[in-house]
Enzyme design. Structure first.
Site, mmCIF file in Angstrom:
data_model
loop_
_atom_site.group_PDB
_atom_site.id
_atom_site.type_symbol
_atom_site.label_atom_id
_atom_site.label_comp_id
_atom_site.label_asym_id
_atom_site.label_seq_id
_atom_site.Cartn_x
_atom_site.Cartn_y
_atom_site.Cartn_z
ATOM 1 N N ARG A 72 -8.789 12.282 12.027
ATOM 2 C CA ARG A 72 -7.361 12.026 12.234
ATOM 3 C C ARG A 72 -6.546 13.323 12.247
ATOM 4 N NH1 ARG A 72 -5.481 6.979 8.939
ATOM 5 N NH2 ARG A 72 -3.714 7.247 10.342
ATOM 6 N N SER B 282 7.298 9.430 12.164
ATOM 7 C CA SER B 282 6.192 9.231 11.224
ATOM 8 C C SER B 282 6.690 9.339 9.783
ATOM 9 C CB SER B 282 5.103 10.283 11.465
ATOM 10 O OG SER B 282 4.257 10.357 10.334
ATOM 11 N N ARG C 157 -6.632 1.842 17.944
ATOM 12 C CA ARG C 157 -6.351 0.400 17.817
ATOM 13 C C ARG C 157 -6.018 -0.254 19.158
ATOM 14 N NH1 ARG C 157 -3.251 0.327 11.900
ATOM 15 N NH2 ARG C 157 -5.207 0.435 10.706
ATOM 16 N N ASP D 129 1.827 -1.102 11.862
ATOM 17 C CA ASP D 129 0.565 -1.573 11.281
ATOM 18 C C ASP D 129 0.292 -3.042 11.609
ATOM 19 O OD1 ASP D 129 0.133 0.926 10.234
ATOM 20 O OD2 ASP D 129 0.951 0.439 8.264
ATOM 21 N N LYS E 54 -4.794 5.922 14.693
ATOM 22 C CA LYS E 54 -4.881 5.263 13.387
ATOM 23 C C LYS E 54 -6.347 5.282 12.935
ATOM 24 C CE LYS E 54 -0.543 4.413 12.804
ATOM 25 N NZ LYS E 54 0.202 5.147 11.770
ATOM 26 N N LYS F 214 0.831 -1.208 0.000
ATOM 27 C CA LYS F 214 0.000 0.000 0.000
ATOM 28 C C LYS F 214 0.866 1.260 0.000
ATOM 29 C CE LYS F 214 -2.977 0.871 3.582
ATOM 30 N NZ LYS F 214 -2.998 2.257 4.079
ATOM 31 N N SER F 215 1.838 1.319 0.891
ATOM 32 C CA SER F 215 2.682 2.530 0.975
ATOM 33 C C SER F 215 3.389 2.792 -0.345
ATOM 34 C CB SER F 215 3.747 2.360 2.071
ATOM 35 O OG SER F 215 3.150 2.346 3.333
ATOM 36 N N ARG G 265 2.957 5.910 -3.253
ATOM 37 C CA ARG G 265 4.117 6.702 -3.671
ATOM 38 C C ARG G 265 4.382 6.553 -5.169
ATOM 39 N NH1 ARG G 265 4.211 5.800 1.579
ATOM 40 N NH2 ARG G 265 5.465 7.020 3.046
ATOM 41 N N ARG H 123 -7.509 -3.233 9.473
ATOM 42 C CA ARG H 123 -6.549 -4.125 10.149
ATOM 43 C C ARG H 123 -7.165 -4.793 11.389
ATOM 44 N NH1 ARG H 123 -2.413 -3.464 6.696
ATOM 45 N NH2 ARG H 123 -1.917 -1.326 6.147
HETATM 46 C C1 S3P Z 1 2.466 4.959 6.228
HETATM 47 C C2 S3P Z 1 3.077 5.281 7.400
HETATM 48 C C3 S3P Z 1 2.581 4.851 8.716
HETATM 49 C C4 S3P Z 1 1.596 3.696 8.584
HETATM 50 C C5 S3P Z 1 0.594 3.922 7.506
HETATM 51 C C6 S3P Z 1 1.263 4.118 6.167
HETATM 52 C C7 S3P Z 1 3.056 5.478 4.975
HETATM 53 O O1 S3P Z 1 1.926 5.946 9.330
HETATM 54 O O2 S3P Z 1 0.955 3.471 9.820
HETATM 55 O O3 S3P Z 1 -0.278 2.803 7.426
HETATM 56 O O4 S3P Z 1 2.715 4.956 3.892
HETATM 57 O O5 S3P Z 1 3.883 6.391 5.042
HETATM 58 P P1 S3P Z 1 2.744 7.100 10.132
HETATM 59 O O6 S3P Z 1 3.733 7.663 9.216
HETATM 60 O O7 S3P Z 1 1.694 8.078 10.539
HETATM 61 O O8 S3P Z 1 3.363 6.400 11.290
#
Ligand code: S3P
Length: 435
Positions: free
Chosen positions: A122, A167, A352, A321, A348, A22-23, A27, A394
């Site tokens: 959030r 973060s 959680r 996560d 989150k 996903k991340s 990007r 999740r």
């Molecule tokens: C993510 C960073 C994390 C993660 C999120 C995806 C990202 O969050 O919990 O599911 O893609 O950069 P934080 O950067 O807020 O910790």
């Protein structure tokens, strides 16, 4: 309403296909859209969150064509986003809203970013603060730093910023803003957090100074603006955060053997493997190309008995996560599992800590909630229960896994949210239950 109905199952012996990360999918769509020239992305996660990013980038002027399953051909904007005609809907995706904040703040456009009920609660102050220091102009219409967010873009100045929390989203927002600010922008991370932005920006031709972590794991990452990304092809590996559910199921169920190919093995994301190994799990991870920008490979987990562990400190960002499903592993293990320094879990998609502790207790586990984590006395038999997932993908998936170990039936309600990160989870769960 969609539900998962789960019951106890025998050893799991199968090969499971894990969808794209996903991340990295977010990007890849963003960076290809910022780049000059064409990029082809394969292995893209076609889940709601990442598709929110695709439509957001389209509304900001990028030409994105889907040419096959998980394949997108993107003709970038050369770094010049265009004025969107309506609101930019980020759906449930915090990554979309926070990274876009950094990208839009430096463009001569204005945008209003909205999200669903969960995203609207959030905290966005964590990106608004540093981006405002760079000259960005934000209004948080929800009050107290909450969405909808209105961004009036313009010329930014570079920034040196020490992040109060580790973060990746904040780090990425600042680096993306820094791409257009004239001079050196630096972010200091207090502990290593996922570094996909750094690795992938370099893949797209950006020059970055990654610094060296000090004895406490603090690292300064610097880029000199302005810089333009160059289009390129990128293959998104499987998401280790999705593999996590099967890693826990396979590790805790004796006689199991689960194989997963093409799973991302980025060292800032693979903490789940070390935690489960510490708990006694038999896991092998074989990278196919250890020198790839984003390493990936085959992961095999074999079932056995787990024992409790402590998950805390610098390890937390690496497993952030995966903590819901690791808490389930803790309940299945013998002895005590302690999770601490994980206050971030409270902000989150839902709180959680409260959700996991409440659901585990409903299944008969012994759990004490703390401000920044929980203490789980493992080894008490789990019993089936009717559970909520609080619109959090999740939580839904972690408790489907718990249900595979419980006496009687476990029903998780309103699991539509799973489509945000792992749309095929339900089908794989079904195949495990009917094998
Ligand atoms: C993510 C960073 C994390 C993660 C999120 C995806 C990202 O969050 O919990 O599911 O893609 O950069 P934080 O950067 O807020 O910790």
């Amino acid at each position: 309403m969609q539900t998962f109905t789960v019951h106890h199952c025998g050893p799991i012996r199968s090969t499971i296909t894990i969808p794209g990360d996903k991340s990295m999918s977010h990007r890849s769509a963003m960076f290809a859209s910022l780049a000059k020239g064409k990029s082809t992305i394969t292995g893209f996660l076609e889940a709601e969150d990442c598709l929110s990013t695709v439509s957001a980038m389209r509304s900001l002027g990028s030409h994105i064509e889907r040419t096959g399953t998980g394949t997108f051909v993107i003709e970038g904007t050369g770094g010049h986003l265009s004025q969107p005609t309506g609101d930019v809907d980020c759906g449930n995706s915090g990554t979309t809203m926070r990274l876009l904040s950094g990208m839009i703040a430096s463009q001569p456009i204005h945008a209003r970013m909205t999200g669903d009920a969960s995203l609207s609660k959030r905290p966005m102050g964590r990106v608004i603060k540093p981006l405002t220091e760079m000259g960005g102009r934000f209004t948080a219409e929800g009050g107290d730093g909450k969405p909808p967010l209105v961004v009036e873009g313009g010329k930014l100045t570079p920034l040196y910023y020490e992040m109060p929390v580790a973060s990746a989203q904040v780090k990425s927002a600042i680096l993306l803003a820094g791409l257009s600010a004239e001079g050196e922008t630096s972010v200091v991370e207090p502990a290593a957090c996922r570094d996909h932005t750094e690795r992938m920006l370099q893949e797209f031709g950006v020059i970055l100074d990654l610094g060296t972590p000090d004895a406490n794991g603090r690292r300064r990452i610097t880029l000199k603006g302005p810089q333009t990304l160059k289009g390129r092809d990128f293959v998104v590996p499987g998401d280790i955060s999705s593999a996590a559910f099967w890693l826990v199921a396979g590790a805790a169920k004796e006689g199991s053997e689960i194989t997963m190919h093409g799973v991302g093995l980025n060292p800032t994301r693979d903490g789940i493997i070390s935690v489960l190994r510490r708990m006694g799990a038999d896991i092998t991870a074989t990278p196919s190309d250890p020198n790839a920008a984003e390493p990936s490979g085959t992961v095999v987990v074999k079932g056995g008995r787990l024992t409790g562990t402590v998950i805390a400190g610098a390890e937390i960002p690496n497993v952030i996560d995966e903590l819901p499903v690791l808490a389930v592993a803790g309940a299945l293990a013998s002895g005590t599992t302690i999770i601490r320094d994980a206050k971030e879990l409270r902000v989150k998609e839902t709180d959680r800590i409260a959700a996991v502790a409440g659901n585990l207790r409903a299944m008969g586990a012994k759990v004490t909630e703390t401000e920044d984590g929980m203490v789980i006395e493992g080894g008490y038999p789990l019993r089936g229960a009717r559970l909520q997932c609080f619109h959090d993908h999740r939580i839904a998936m972690a408790f489907a896994i718990a249900g595979l170990f419980a006496e009687g039936e476990t029903v998780i309600e309103k699991v539509e949210c799973v489509a945000t990160s792992y749309p095929t989870f339900g089908a794989t769960l079904e195949s495990v239950l009917t094998a």
